[in-house]
Design an enzyme around this catalytic site. Structure first.
Site, PDB file in Angstrom:
ATOM      1  CG  ASP A   6      25.032  31.510  50.117  1.00  0.00           C
ATOM      2  OD1 ASP A   6      24.852  31.066  48.968  1.00  0.00           O
ATOM      3  OD2 ASP A   6      25.739  32.512  50.342  1.00  0.00           O
ATOM      4  CB  SER A   7      28.715  29.202  48.583  1.00  0.00           C
ATOM      5  OG  SER A   7      28.291  30.477  48.128  1.00  0.00           O
ATOM      6  CE1 TYR A  38      30.610  25.882  48.522  1.00  0.00           C
ATOM      7  CE2 TYR A  38      28.404  25.137  47.984  1.00  0.00           C
ATOM      8  CZ  TYR A  38      29.477  25.163  48.853  1.00  0.00           C
ATOM      9  OH  TYR A  38      29.409  24.466  50.035  1.00  0.00           O
ATOM     10  N   GLY A  39      30.795  29.334  42.779  1.00  0.00           N
ATOM     11  CA  GLY A  39      30.423  29.760  41.422  1.00  0.00           C
ATOM     12  C   GLY A  39      31.295  29.265  40.291  1.00  0.00           C
ATOM     13  CB  CYS A  69      23.820  28.761  47.299  1.00  0.00           C
ATOM     14  SG  CYS A  69      25.219  28.805  46.189  1.00  0.00           S
ATOM     15  CG  ASN A  70      20.727  32.144  42.695  1.00  0.00           C
ATOM     16  OD1 ASN A  70      19.707  32.241  42.024  1.00  0.00           O
ATOM     17  ND2 ASN A  70      20.930  32.898  43.761  1.00  0.00           N
ATOM     18  CB  THR A  71      26.269  28.208  42.484  1.00  0.00           C
ATOM     19  OG1 THR A  71      26.516  29.561  42.088  1.00  0.00           O
ATOM     20  CG2 THR A  71      27.206  27.293  41.754  1.00  0.00           C
ATOM     21  CD  GLU A 156      31.956  37.397  49.818  1.00  0.00           C
ATOM     22  OE1 GLU A 156      32.869  37.062  50.575  1.00  0.00           O
ATOM     23  OE2 GLU A 156      30.843  36.842  49.794  1.00  0.00           O
ATOM     24  CB  CYS A 188      24.393  35.605  41.922  1.00  0.00           C
ATOM     25  SG  CYS A 188      25.813  35.558  43.029  1.00  0.00           S
ATOM     26  CB  THR A 189      23.427  34.807  47.368  1.00  0.00           C
ATOM     27  OG1 THR A 189      24.780  34.520  47.008  1.00  0.00           O
ATOM     28  CG2 THR A 189      22.643  33.526  47.499  1.00  0.00           C
ATOM     29  CG  HIS A 190      27.424  37.831  46.738  1.00  0.00           C
ATOM     30  ND1 HIS A 190      27.205  36.482  46.908  1.00  0.00           N
ATOM     31  CD2 HIS A 190      28.454  38.150  47.559  1.00  0.00           C
ATOM     32  CE1 HIS A 190      28.070  36.005  47.783  1.00  0.00           C
ATOM     33  NE2 HIS A 190      28.834  36.998  48.192  1.00  0.00           N
TER      34      HIS A 190
HETATM   35  N1  DGL Z   1      26.063  31.989  46.603  1.00  0.00           N
HETATM   36  C1  DGL Z   1      26.531  31.964  45.242  1.00  0.00           C
HETATM   37  C2  DGL Z   1      25.315  31.999  44.285  1.00  0.00           C
HETATM   38  O1  DGL Z   1      24.224  32.442  44.642  1.00  0.00           O
HETATM   39  C3  DGL Z   1      27.493  33.101  44.944  1.00  0.00           C
HETATM   40  C4  DGL Z   1      28.828  32.983  45.636  1.00  0.00           C
HETATM   41  C5  DGL Z   1      29.656  31.791  45.200  1.00  0.00           C
HETATM   42  O2  DGL Z   1      30.132  31.758  44.044  1.00  0.00           O
HETATM   43  O3  DGL Z   1      29.797  30.884  45.992  1.00  0.00           O
HETATM   44  O4  DGL Z   1      25.427  31.583  43.163  1.00  0.00           O
END
Ligand code: DGL
Length: 275
Positions: A6-7, A38-39, A69-71, A156, A188-190
């Site tokens: 993940d990012s 990363y978003g 990470c979805n991104t 966060e 998104c992971t969060h």
């Molecule tokens: N992990 C990213 C996602 O799932 C979210 C955090 C980021 O923007 O890096 O898209």
């Protein structure tokens, strides 16, 4: 070993489900906190960073890497699978979160359903969820996308239940609720850390799709189908946590948001094979 990338911290929402579902399999979690988020980055940068991370996880002994990470799943997975991986290895695998989630949504779709996707700007801009959903849903399906960039920093900050978070959730999600979205992908992971707040705005009739449990379930059937791969993954119950930034912050977030007691290691970006 199974690598989960993940990012940053957010992928722990997927990781906690994986280690719960596979208590004996060895896992390593890599969070690229030093280059998070990363978003908002370009697809090219997301590809480059993700490739470096996957390459490092392979070197550490992973046979399989899951992009939590979805991104990264939206903007890098296809290029990694099609361009980068084949010359590297014919045996190692890289999987993402989008397809299992979309297939889960599609599996229970009904004529009156309205599907919503919430994610980072990069994921929404890529239209990767939209493309996959269009492949799997009936042609006249309604799909509504919404980026929610403020959710990530709020999580966060630990403001999981803060009035500001509730106000932001209302701002982003009330229009979706008004348009009758009754299946919402937390892309998104969060976002799984905000389920109570999101559910509050969307109402009881809206089903939320959290990638973590879906990916864990899908991995079980994937490993059953790919027995050779499964046989290569050690089963000593190892859990390693690695971050490219401050391990103390990583440990705190893991405990507070994901309920995981961890002792993360620091990895210097210089250890990645850079392009
Ligand atoms: N992990 C990213 C996602 O799932 C979210 C955090 C980021 O923007 O890096 O898209």
């Amino acid at each position: 070993m199974i690598g989960v990338f993940d990012s940053g911290f957010g992928g722990l929402s997927v990781f906690r489900e994986l280690i719960y579902a596979f208590p004996k399999h060895d896992f390593i979690y890599l969070g690229d906190n030093a280059r998070y988020p990363y978003g908002d980055r370009s697809a090219d940068t997301v590809f480059r960073f993700t490739r470096e991370a996957v390459s490092w996880l392979f070197k550490e002994g992973c046979e399989l890497v899951i992009l939590a990470c979805n991104t990264a799943s939206a903007q890098a997975l296809r290029r990694i699978q099609q361009e980068w991986l084949p010359p590297q290895s014919s045996e190692k695998r890289v999987l993402g979160v989008l397809v299992p989630v979309v297939e889960d949504v599609a599996g229970g779709i009904e004529a009156h359903d309205r599907v919503g996707v919430i994610a980072t700007r990069g994921t929404i801009r890529s239209n990767a969820y939209l493309r996959e959903l269009t492949k799997h849903l009936p042609t006249d399906s309604d799909i509504i996308q919404q980026s929610c960039p403020l959710f990530v920093p709020l999580v966060e900050e630990g403001w999981l239940d803060h009035p500001v978070t509730k106000a932001v959730a209302y701002y982003y999600l009330a229009p979706l609720a008004k348009q009758g979205v009754n299946k919402l992908i937390l892309g998104c992971t969060h976002y799984p850390f905000l389920v109570p707040v999101i559910a509050d705005v969307m109402g009881e009739s809206c089903q939320l799709f959290d990638p973590g449990p879906i990916v864990a379930k899908r991995l079980a059937s994937y490993l059953k189908k790919h027995k050779d791969l499964d046989a290569k993954i050690r089963i000593t119950g190892l859990r390693r946590y690695v971050t490219t930034d401050d391990p103390v912050r990583f440990n705190e977030f893991a405990q507070k948001a994901a309920g995981l007691s961890v002792d993360a290691q620091r990895l210097l970006l210089a250890e990645f094979d850079r392009i």
